[in-house]
Design a protein around this motif. Structure first.
Motif, short mmCIF file in Angstrom:
data_model
loop_
_atom_site.label_atom_id
_atom_site.label_comp_id
_atom_site.label_asym_id
_atom_site.label_seq_id
_atom_site.Cartn_x
_atom_site.Cartn_y
_atom_site.Cartn_z
N ILE A 64 0.82 -1.21 0.00
CA ILE A 64 0.00 0.00 0.00
C ILE A 64 0.85 1.27 0.00
O ILE A 64 0.52 2.25 -0.66
CB ILE A 64 -1.01 -0.01 1.16
CG1 ILE A 64 -2.14 0.97 0.87
CG2 ILE A 64 -0.36 0.33 2.47
CD1 ILE A 64 -3.37 0.74 1.66
N GLU A 65 1.97 1.29 0.71
CA GLU A 65 2.82 2.48 0.75
C GLU A 65 3.44 2.75 -0.62
O GLU A 65 3.48 3.89 -1.08
CB GLU A 65 3.91 2.32 1.81
CG GLU A 65 3.39 2.47 3.22
CD GLU A 65 4.50 2.35 4.24
OE1 GLU A 65 5.67 2.63 3.89
OE2 GLU A 65 4.20 1.99 5.37
N ALA A 66 3.92 1.70 -1.26
CA ALA A 66 4.51 1.86 -2.58
C ALA A 66 3.47 2.34 -3.59
O ALA A 66 3.75 3.22 -4.42
CB ALA A 66 5.13 0.56 -3.05
N GLU A 67 2.27 1.80 -3.49
CA GLU A 67 1.19 2.22 -4.40
C GLU A 67 0.81 3.67 -4.16
O GLU A 67 0.59 4.43 -5.10
CB GLU A 67 -0.03 1.31 -4.21
CG GLU A 67 -1.20 1.63 -5.11
CD GLU A 67 -0.93 1.37 -6.59
OE1 GLU A 67 -1.71 1.85 -7.42
OE2 GLU A 67 0.07 0.69 -6.92
N PHE A 68 0.75 4.07 -2.90
CA PHE A 68 0.44 5.46 -2.57
C PHE A 68 1.50 6.40 -3.14
O PHE A 68 1.18 7.43 -3.73
CB PHE A 68 0.33 5.65 -1.05
CG PHE A 68 0.09 7.07 -0.63
CD1 PHE A 68 -1.15 7.65 -0.81
CD2 PHE A 68 1.11 7.82 -0.09
CE1 PHE A 68 -1.37 8.98 -0.45
CE2 PHE A 68 0.91 9.14 0.27
CZ PHE A 68 -0.34 9.71 0.09
N GLU A 69 2.76 6.04 -2.96
CA GLU A 69 3.85 6.87 -3.49
C GLU A 69 3.78 6.94 -5.02
O GLU A 69 4.03 7.99 -5.60
CB GLU A 69 5.20 6.32 -3.04
CG GLU A 69 5.51 6.54 -1.58
CD GLU A 69 5.54 8.01 -1.19
OE1 GLU A 69 6.07 8.84 -1.97
OE2 GLU A 69 5.04 8.33 -0.10
N ARG A 70 3.46 5.83 -5.65
CA ARG A 70 3.36 5.80 -7.11
C ARG A 70 2.23 6.73 -7.59
O ARG A 70 2.42 7.52 -8.52
CB ARG A 70 3.10 4.38 -7.60
CG ARG A 70 3.12 4.22 -9.12
CD ARG A 70 2.75 2.82 -9.56
NE ARG A 70 1.36 2.50 -9.27
CZ ARG A 70 0.33 2.90 -10.02
NH1 ARG A 70 0.52 3.62 -11.10
NH2 ARG A 70 -0.90 2.55 -9.69
N LEU A 71 1.08 6.66 -6.91
CA LEU A 71 -0.05 7.51 -7.29
C LEU A 71 0.26 8.99 -7.03
O LEU A 71 -0.10 9.86 -7.83
CB LEU A 71 -1.31 7.10 -6.53
CG LEU A 71 -1.91 5.75 -6.92
CD1 LEU A 71 -3.05 5.39 -5.99
CD2 LEU A 71 -2.37 5.76 -8.37
N LYS A 72 0.95 9.26 -5.94
CA LYS A 72 1.33 10.63 -5.62
C LYS A 72 2.28 11.18 -6.68
O LYS A 72 2.13 12.33 -7.13
CB LYS A 72 2.00 10.65 -4.23
CG LYS A 72 2.36 12.00 -3.73
CD LYS A 72 2.94 11.87 -2.34
CE LYS A 72 3.58 13.14 -1.89
NZ LYS A 72 4.26 13.00 -0.60
N GLU A 73 3.24 10.37 -7.08
CA GLU A 73 4.19 10.78 -8.10
C GLU A 73 3.49 11.02 -9.44
O GLU A 73 3.78 12.00 -10.14
CB GLU A 73 5.27 9.71 -8.26
CG GLU A 73 6.41 10.12 -9.16
CD GLU A 73 7.51 9.07 -9.19
OE1 GLU A 73 7.91 8.71 -10.30
OE2 GLU A 73 7.94 8.64 -8.11
N GLN A 74 2.54 10.15 -9.78
CA GLN A 74 1.79 10.33 -11.03
C GLN A 74 1.01 11.64 -11.00
O GLN A 74 0.96 12.35 -12.01
CB GLN A 74 0.80 9.17 -11.22
CG GLN A 74 1.38 7.95 -11.85
CD GLN A 74 0.32 6.89 -12.09
OE1 GLN A 74 -0.75 6.90 -11.49
NE2 GLN A 74 0.63 5.96 -12.96
#
Length: 191
Positions: free
Chosen positions: A80-90
Motif C-alpha cells: 500500500i505504501e509503494a502504491e500510494f507513493e506511485r499515485l502521488k508521483e503520477q
C-alpha cells in the motif's frame, strides 16, 4: 476483507463466490490448491480423533479460507505504501505537465508572464489539482461537514459585524485595508 475474516472466525457461513470476489486470480488459485492439499491429506492419512487431525495438519474449509484471506490482507497492506507513493508521483507529474503546457502555450500566444501563470493555475484548478501558487481552491475538495462549518463561521462573522458600533466598524475597515496593503507589498517583492 477484515469483516469477512471476522465473520468466518465467528463461525458465520459466507458464500464461496463472495469470498472469491475478494481475491485476485493468484489468490483464488492459492485457495484452490490449499483445499486440494487438504483433500489429498485426508485421502492419504486417516484420523479418528480431533487430536489426530490436528497432529496431521487437517483443516476444514473455513480454516483454509481464513488462512488465504489473512495472507491476501497482509499482501494488500504490504504494497500500500509503494502504491500510494506511485499515485502521488503520477499526480505530481500530471500536475506539472498541465501547468507547464498551459504556461508555455499562453507565453507563445503573447500573454504576460503573470497572466500566463494565472491561466496555468486555473488549468490546475480545473484538473482538480493543487495550484502552484498555493492558493486554496475554495470549496472544491471540501467535505460536506467542512462546507457547513464554513457557512456557519461566515454567518457568525456577519452577525458580529452587523452588531458592531461605529468605532469597531472603523477599526475593522482599517485592519482590512492594512492586510490588503501587506499582501500587495509581499506580492511586489515576489513573496
Amino acid at each position: 476483507m477484515t469483516k469477512r475474516i471476522e465473520q468466518l472466525e465467528a463461525g458465520d457461513e459466507i458464500a464461496d463466490k463472495e469470498i472469491r470476489s475478494l481475491l485476485n486470480d493468484a489468490q483464488r488459485a492459492e485457495l484452490d490448491s490449499a483445499w486440494e492439499q487438504q483433500q489429498q491429506l485426508r485421502a492419504n492419512k486417516r484420523a479418528r480423533t480431533e487430536q489426530e487431525q490436528q497432529a496431521l495438519g487437517w483443516k476444514n474449509k473455513r480454516q483454509v479460507r481464513i488462512e488465504v484471506l489473512k495472507a491476501a490482507l497482509a499482501s494488500a497492506w504490504d504494497g500500500i505504501e509503494a502504491e500510494f507513493e506511485r499515485l502521488k508521483e503520477q499526480a505530481e507529474i500530471r500536475g506539472a505537465k498541465i501547468y507547464f503546457d498551459t504556461l508555455n502555450q499562453a507565453l507563445k500566444d503573447g500573454k504576460d508572464k503573470s497572466v500566463a501563470a494565472n491561466l496555468a493555475n486555473n488549468a490546475m484548478t480545473r484538473a482538480g489539482l493543487r495550484r502552484m501558487d498555493g492558493q486554496p481552491i475554495g470549496m472544491q475538495g471540501l467535505t460536506k461537514r467542512d462546507r457547513e462549518l464554513r457557512a456557519m463561521e461566515d454567518a457568525i462573522q456577519q452577525k458580529a459585524e452587523s452588531e458592531m458600533d461605529d468605532y469597531e466598524r472603523e477599526q475593522l475597515e482599517l485592519l482590512q485595508e492594512y492586510e490588503k496593503a501587506v499582501l500587495a507589498n509581499s506580492k511586489k517583492r515576489g513573496g
